[in-house]
Design an enzyme around this catalytic site. Structure first.
Site, PDB file in Angstrom:
ATOM      1  N   GLY A   1      23.184  39.964   8.188  1.00 41.75           N
ATOM      2  CA  GLY A   1      22.702  39.056   7.158  1.00 41.75           C
ATOM      3  C   GLY A   1      21.915  39.768   6.084  1.00 41.75           C
ATOM      4  O   GLY A   1      21.886  39.335   4.916  1.00 41.75           O
TER       5      GLY A   1
ATOM      6  N   GLY B   1       8.286  33.162  12.968  1.00 42.27           N
ATOM      7  CA  GLY B   1       9.162  33.542  11.881  1.00 42.27           C
ATOM      8  C   GLY B   1       9.595  34.982  12.046  1.00 42.27           C
ATOM      9  O   GLY B   1      10.692  35.273  12.508  1.00 42.27           O
TER      10      GLY B   1
ATOM     11  N   GLU C   1      15.525  36.465   5.974  1.00 44.56           N
ATOM     12  CA  GLU C   1      16.296  37.463   6.727  1.00 44.56           C
ATOM     13  C   GLU C   1      15.438  38.676   7.087  1.00 44.56           C
ATOM     14  O   GLU C   1      15.938  39.787   7.236  1.00 44.56           O
ATOM     15  CB  GLU C   1      17.540  37.917   5.954  1.00 44.56           C
ATOM     16  CG  GLU C   1      18.507  36.814   5.609  1.00 44.56           C
ATOM     17  CD  GLU C   1      19.224  36.240   6.810  1.00 44.56           C
ATOM     18  OE1 GLU C   1      19.272  36.912   7.865  1.00 44.56           O
ATOM     19  OE2 GLU C   1      19.736  35.116   6.705  1.00 44.56           O
ATOM     20  N   GLY C   2      14.140  38.448   7.216  1.00 42.25           N
ATOM     21  CA  GLY C   2      13.207  39.514   7.542  1.00 42.25           C
ATOM     22  C   GLY C   2      12.456  39.971   6.315  1.00 42.25           C
ATOM     23  O   GLY C   2      13.063  40.428   5.333  1.00 42.25           O
TER      24      GLY C   2
ATOM     25  N   ILE D   1      14.882  26.196   7.590  1.00 42.26           N
ATOM     26  CA  ILE D   1      16.303  26.248   7.898  1.00 42.26           C
ATOM     27  C   ILE D   1      17.130  25.906   6.657  1.00 42.26           C
ATOM     28  O   ILE D   1      17.216  24.741   6.243  1.00 42.26           O
ATOM     29  CB  ILE D   1      16.654  25.301   9.070  1.00 42.26           C
ATOM     30  CG1 ILE D   1      15.710  25.557  10.251  1.00 42.26           C
ATOM     31  CG2 ILE D   1      18.110  25.488   9.468  1.00 42.26           C
ATOM     32  CD1 ILE D   1      15.646  27.001  10.727  1.00 42.26           C
ATOM     33  N   THR D   2      17.745  26.910   6.077  1.00 43.00           N
ATOM     34  CA  THR D   2      18.599  26.731   4.911  1.00 43.00           C
ATOM     35  C   THR D   2      19.772  25.826   5.251  1.00 43.00           C
ATOM     36  O   THR D   2      20.457  26.045   6.249  1.00 43.00           O
ATOM     37  CB  THR D   2      19.119  28.095   4.413  1.00 43.00           C
ATOM     38  OG1 THR D   2      18.013  28.924   4.066  1.00 43.00           O
ATOM     39  CG2 THR D   2      20.036  27.932   3.216  1.00 43.00           C
TER      40      THR D   2
ATOM     41  N   SER E   1       9.947  42.156   3.758  1.00 38.55           N
ATOM     42  CA  SER E   1       9.922  43.591   3.456  1.00 38.55           C
ATOM     43  C   SER E   1       9.095  44.354   4.487  1.00 38.55           C
ATOM     44  O   SER E   1       9.421  45.499   4.848  1.00 38.55           O
ATOM     45  CB  SER E   1       9.350  43.821   2.052  1.00 38.55           C
ATOM     46  OG  SER E   1      10.225  43.321   1.059  1.00 38.55           O
TER      47      SER E   1
END
Length: 381
Positions: A242, A131, A363-364, A157-158, A366
């Protein structure tokens, strides 16, 4: 940062605001309960040009920039984050293919993503064991004659079960490390592509999140983005952009929650006066409004940097870190201001708190944003 939005940027913001109020908000609460995927809503947003804001006009997009996209995402996030995340990933995939695919590949897939005929796009990077560290991915693409065969599993996967086209990352040269990863465009319904499960999530109930299995899915060289071995670089570049979108989405959720809290605090009376006049409540709302303003400025600063071709990786990471962490705090404050009413589904702040939580993860995380920022600081030392 001296930033005054142009009339074009304000026009896009107005279109998105109207769409949020007219198309998304009326059904947001019901969609949260039914978990119905927003097919009709995405089609309407496509007709308004919101699925390809920064995609070149010749491919059906708006030909605008990251600032327009950020402003639009803030409004859509306020309307319904479940729909906003599908809009976000579709814009991301369409832009990625438009800017890095061959002219033929771009013409084949981008117009359908932008006009809604492909429903939406998907960004198939993460895996069960890869991830935050995509370089550890295990999905492979093995050369078979003049074709490639993709095998492996993708996780989180959105829109993975709904996307008409997706970008899929796979290892094509195991000896080359992260330089051996390649990005492919894979259509929905490809032989060997299956949905093994749909996740039951805390929030974003109107958005599907799928685990995908690739069992020898065939792709050709003409489905490669950029070039073999360029996949990791493309993923990092796309994630930087993103993060501006997710920051904007978080700001939209927080803004909606704060507006609801301010309305409630002005109407709800205790001890003979509206609770907003009590210092404890007023201070919480003041902090929330200040954080929201700061997050908005940081996010637009990153968007301006991207739009003007300046380095923006650190700015995007800082914006995402601050915006998502504080959006969570703002939504929590909004719920607290509502008291017991905030804890039930009759009021929108309960849903906002559940929906905003994931923005600190996807999207990564924190933690990853802090690593990105620290590494950039070391380079500047």
């Amino acid at each position: 940062m001296d930033f005054t939005p142009t009339e074009e940027q304000l026009a896009v913001q107005r279109v998105a605001r109207d769409a949020a109020d007219r198309i998304l908000l009326p059904k947001a609460a019901a969609r949260d309960i039914s978990m119905e995927f927003p097919v009709a809503e995405l089609k309407e947003l496509a007709q308004l040009g919101l699925l390809g804001v920064a995609v070149p006009e010749e491919l059906g997009g708006g030909g605008m920039g990251p600032v327009c996209y950020s402003l639009a995402m803030m409004e859509l996030g306020r309307g319904d984050p479940s729909v906003a995340v599908a809009v976000s990933v579709t814009n991301m995939v369409a832009e990625l293919i438009a800017n890095n695919g061959s002219p033929e590949l771009a013409k084949r897939w981008v117009p359908g993503l932008v006009d809604g005929s492909l429903c939406c796009g998907a960004f198939a990077l993460s895996e069960p064991e890869a991830g935050s560290d995509p370089a550890a991915m295990r999905t492979t693409a093995v050369r078979d004659g003049n074709r490639w065969r993709i095998s492996g599993t993708k996780q989180w996967i959105t829109c993975g079960d709904r996307a008409g086209a997706m970008v899929v990352w796979a290892v094509t040269d195991p000896e080359a490390g992260h330089k051996g990863i390649t990005a492919f465009v894979v259509p929905a319904g490809a032989k060997g592509l299956g949905v093994s499960r749909l996740e039951e999530k805390m929030g974003l109930h109107g958005s599907s999140t799928a685990q995908l299995v690739f069992d020898g899915v065939e792709v050709g060289d003409d489905q490669i983005l950029a070039a073999p071995g360029r996949g990791f670089a493309l993923a990092m570049m796309a994630l930087d952009g993103g993060r501006i979108g997710i920051s904007s989405q978080a700001i939209g959720i927080a803004r909606g929650a704060l507006e609801a809290a301010i309305r409630y605090a002005g109407e709800r009376q205790t001890f003979g006066q509206p609770i907003i006049k009590h210092q404890a409540v007023g201070n919480m709302l003041a902090d929330a409004a200040t954080w929201l303003d700061a997050a908005t400025l940081m996010t637009l600063r990153a968007a301006v940097a991207k739009e003007t071709k300046q380095p923006f990786s650190q700015l995007a990471a800082m914006a995402k870190l601050f915006a998502t962490e504080h959006a969570w705090k703002i939504c929590d404050i909004a719920l607290q201001v509502h008291g017991g009413y905030g804890y039930v589904r009759d009021f929108p702040v309960e849903r906002a708190l559940r929906d905003v939580r994931v923005t600190r993860i996807y999207e990564g995380t924190s933690e990853i944003q802090r690593i990105v920022i620290a590494r950039n600081l070391m380079r500047q030392a």
